[in-house]
Motif scaffolding. Sequence first.
Motif, PDB file in Angstrom:
ATOM      1  N   MET A 184       0.852  -1.167   0.000  1.00 24.96           N
ATOM      2  CA  MET A 184       0.000   0.000   0.000  1.00 24.96           C
ATOM      3  C   MET A 184       0.897   1.228   0.000  1.00 24.96           C
ATOM      4  SD  MET A 184      -1.582   0.281   3.831  1.00 24.96           S
ATOM      5  CE  MET A 184      -0.431  -0.180   5.099  1.00 24.96           C
ATOM      6  N   ARG A 185       0.333   2.340  -0.467  1.00 26.75           N
ATOM      7  CA  ARG A 185       1.110   3.570  -0.472  1.00 26.75           C
ATOM      8  C   ARG A 185       0.229   4.747  -0.074  1.00 26.75           C
ATOM      9  NH1 ARG A 185       0.538   6.921  -5.073  1.00 26.75           N
ATOM     10  NH2 ARG A 185      -0.922   5.986  -6.537  1.00 26.75           N
ATOM     11  N   ILE A 186       0.883   5.791   0.411  1.00 28.65           N
ATOM     12  CA  ILE A 186       0.188   7.029   0.730  1.00 28.65           C
ATOM     13  C   ILE A 186       0.111   7.818  -0.574  1.00 28.65           C
ATOM     14  CG2 ILE A 186       0.295   9.173   2.050  1.00 28.65           C
ATOM     15  CD1 ILE A 186       1.716   7.561   4.270  1.00 28.65           C
ATOM     16  N   ILE A 187      -1.090   8.265  -0.940  1.00 32.70           N
ATOM     17  CA  ILE A 187      -1.269   8.853  -2.266  1.00 32.70           C
ATOM     18  C   ILE A 187      -1.143  10.369  -2.305  1.00 32.70           C
ATOM     19  CG2 ILE A 187      -2.595   6.952  -3.232  1.00 32.70           C
ATOM     20  CD1 ILE A 187      -5.143   8.485  -2.618  1.00 32.70           C
ATOM     21  N   SER A 188      -1.170  11.043  -1.139  1.00 34.66           N
ATOM     22  CA  SER A 188      -1.058  12.501  -1.166  1.00 34.66           C
ATOM     23  C   SER A 188      -0.555  13.019   0.173  1.00 34.66           C
ATOM     24  CB  SER A 188      -2.416  13.126  -1.503  1.00 34.66           C
ATOM     25  OG  SER A 188      -2.266  14.498  -1.769  1.00 34.66           O
ATOM     26  N   GLY A 189      -0.234  14.303   0.198  1.00 33.15           N
ATOM     27  CA  GLY A 189       0.205  14.934   1.438  1.00 33.15           C
ATOM     28  C   GLY A 189       1.706  14.896   1.605  1.00 33.15           C
ATOM     29  N   ASN A 190       2.151  15.109   2.829  1.00 34.00           N
ATOM     30  CA  ASN A 190       3.585  15.178   3.134  1.00 34.00           C
ATOM     31  C   ASN A 190       4.332  13.888   2.834  1.00 34.00           C
ATOM     32  OD1 ASN A 190       3.307  17.807   4.035  1.00 34.00           O
ATOM     33  ND2 ASN A 190       2.920  17.182   6.140  1.00 34.00           N
ATOM     34  N   TYR A 191       3.640  12.759   2.885  1.00 36.28           N
ATOM     35  CA  TYR A 191       4.281  11.464   2.662  1.00 36.28           C
ATOM     36  C   TYR A 191       3.840  10.836   1.341  1.00 36.28           C
ATOM     37  CZ  TYR A 191       6.187  11.651   7.325  1.00 36.28           C
ATOM     38  OH  TYR A 191       6.902  12.022   8.428  1.00 36.28           O
ATOM     39  N   LYS A 192       3.431  11.667   0.392  1.00 33.24           N
ATOM     40  CA  LYS A 192       2.957  11.192  -0.914  1.00 33.24           C
ATOM     41  C   LYS A 192       3.974  10.230  -1.540  1.00 33.24           C
ATOM     42  CE  LYS A 192       1.614  12.762  -5.479  1.00 33.24           C
ATOM     43  NZ  LYS A 192       1.324  13.910  -6.334  1.00 33.24           N
ATOM     44  N   GLY A 193       3.457   9.087  -1.989  1.00 31.93           N
ATOM     45  CA  GLY A 193       4.294   8.089  -2.641  1.00 31.93           C
ATOM     46  C   GLY A 193       4.972   7.116  -1.694  1.00 31.93           C
ATOM     47  N   ARG A 194       4.891   7.357  -0.408  1.00 33.25           N
ATOM     48  CA  ARG A 194       5.553   6.497   0.581  1.00 33.25           C
ATOM     49  C   ARG A 194       4.878   5.130   0.611  1.00 33.25           C
ATOM     50  NH1 ARG A 194       8.666   8.162   4.903  1.00 33.25           N
ATOM     51  NH2 ARG A 194       9.342   6.435   6.147  1.00 33.25           N
ATOM     52  N   ARG A 195       5.643   4.090   0.415  1.00 39.23           N
ATOM     53  CA  ARG A 195       5.119   2.719   0.470  1.00 39.23           C
ATOM     54  C   ARG A 195       5.206   2.210   1.901  1.00 39.23           C
ATOM     55  NH1 ARG A 195       3.212   0.906  -3.836  1.00 39.23           N
ATOM     56  NH2 ARG A 195       3.928   1.567  -5.861  1.00 39.23           N
ATOM     57  N   ILE A 196       4.147   1.528   2.296  1.00 40.26           N
ATOM     58  CA  ILE A 196       4.086   0.927   3.629  1.00 40.26           C
ATOM     59  C   ILE A 196       3.747  -0.538   3.425  1.00 40.26           C
ATOM     60  CG2 ILE A 196       2.897   0.929   5.846  1.00 40.26           C
ATOM     61  CD1 ILE A 196       2.308   3.930   5.331  1.00 40.26           C
ATOM     62  N   ILE A 248     -10.820  12.516  13.050  1.00 38.35           N
ATOM     63  CA  ILE A 248     -11.161  11.280  12.348  1.00 38.35           C
ATOM     64  C   ILE A 248     -11.246  10.119  13.332  1.00 38.35           C
ATOM     65  CG2 ILE A 248     -10.383   9.626  10.576  1.00 38.35           C
ATOM     66  CD1 ILE A 248     -11.010  12.497   9.521  1.00 38.35           C
ATOM     67  N   LEU A 249     -12.248   9.281  13.124  1.00 36.04           N
ATOM     68  CA  LEU A 249     -12.345   8.002  13.819  1.00 36.04           C
ATOM     69  C   LEU A 249     -12.323   6.934  12.736  1.00 36.04           C
ATOM     70  CD1 LEU A 249     -12.749   6.277  16.342  1.00 36.04           C
ATOM     71  CD2 LEU A 249     -15.213   6.711  16.156  1.00 36.04           C
ATOM     72  N   ASP A 250     -11.289   6.106  12.744  1.00 32.40           N
ATOM     73  CA  ASP A 250     -11.089   5.062  11.735  1.00 32.40           C
ATOM     74  C   ASP A 250     -11.410   3.719  12.392  1.00 32.40           C
ATOM     75  OD1 ASP A 250     -10.245   3.417   9.659  1.00 32.40           O
ATOM     76  OD2 ASP A 250      -8.130   4.017   9.767  1.00 32.40           O
ATOM     77  N   LEU A 251     -12.551   3.128  12.005  1.00 29.79           N
ATOM     78  CA  LEU A 251     -13.017   1.875  12.605  1.00 29.79           C
ATOM     79  C   LEU A 251     -12.656   0.689  11.730  1.00 29.79           C
ATOM     80  CD1 LEU A 251     -16.598   3.133  13.550  1.00 29.79           C
ATOM     81  CD2 LEU A 251     -14.583   3.038  15.038  1.00 29.79           C
ATOM     82  N   PHE A 252     -12.356  -0.438  12.354  1.00 28.57           N
ATOM     83  CA  PHE A 252     -11.881  -1.623  11.635  1.00 28.57           C
ATOM     84  C   PHE A 252     -10.666  -1.187  10.818  1.00 28.57           C
ATOM     85  CE2 PHE A 252     -16.537  -1.878  11.950  1.00 28.57           C
ATOM     86  CZ  PHE A 252     -16.720  -3.077  12.610  1.00 28.57           C
ATOM     87  N   SER A 253      -9.727  -0.511  11.459  1.00 28.81           N
ATOM     88  CA  SER A 253      -8.651   0.192  10.761  1.00 28.81           C
ATOM     89  C   SER A 253      -7.616  -0.702  10.100  1.00 28.81           C
ATOM     90  CB  SER A 253      -7.988   1.213  11.671  1.00 28.81           C
ATOM     91  OG  SER A 253      -7.731   0.673  12.931  1.00 28.81           O
ATOM     92  N   GLY A 254      -7.549  -1.970  10.452  1.00 28.99           N
ATOM     93  CA  GLY A 254      -6.673  -2.909   9.751  1.00 28.99           C
ATOM     94  C   GLY A 254      -5.226  -2.475   9.715  1.00 28.99           C
ATOM     95  N   THR A 255      -4.718  -2.161   8.525  1.00 30.32           N
ATOM     96  CA  THR A 255      -3.317  -1.750   8.364  1.00 30.32           C
ATOM     97  C   THR A 255      -3.103  -0.285   8.719  1.00 30.32           C
ATOM     98  OG1 THR A 255      -3.660  -1.134   6.061  1.00 30.32           O
ATOM     99  CG2 THR A 255      -2.911  -3.404   6.501  1.00 30.32           C
TER     100      THR A 255
END
Length: 183
Positions: free
Chosen positions: A1-13, A47-54
């Motif tokens: 997975m990757r971050i698609i925008s913002g300060n960490y745009k393109g960062r793969r996790i 933000i509340l992220d439910l069943f947040s998984g990864t």
Amino acid sequence: MRIISGNYKGRRITAPKKLPVRPTTDMAKEALFNIINNRYYFEDISILDLFSGTGNISFEFASRGVKNIIAVDQHSGCAQFISKTSEELKFDISVIKSDVFKYLSKAHFKSDIIFADPPYNFNQEQFGKIPQLVFENSLLRENGMLIIEHSEQTDLSKMLYYSESRKYGGNVFSFFELENNLI
């Protein structure tokens, strides 16, 4: 997975393969965040992220400047991965290891956006319990919205507070709000 925008745009996790997750696809995530971006200033929301998984969705919000994020997942491996990755990226994400329904029954934290990505094999009753608990417990701020990700085989349009759905590939995002004036 990757971050698609913002300060960490393109960062793969890279999440451990053993986690019981199904991360939101980049295409669906990009479409979802385009919708959200047209309605909110990321620096000003919670933000509340439910069943947040990864933590895929939490990381995307954090990269875009959201400072107040709570990620809830009952799987200890998921909670540990989100905590570890948040620390490495210096994201301020509060991680809570809990059953989502128990958490929603006791929560007092009001959010602008509540994102839920429950298992796709939930039945209608399980899916319905999410908006029921969110709205009964007044967990959204004024003009807030609940977004539930689900498969195209699931129809949430008859549930209370339903506003609309958007489909991206095999992913569907159903939006819920107190007033049906979403997009």
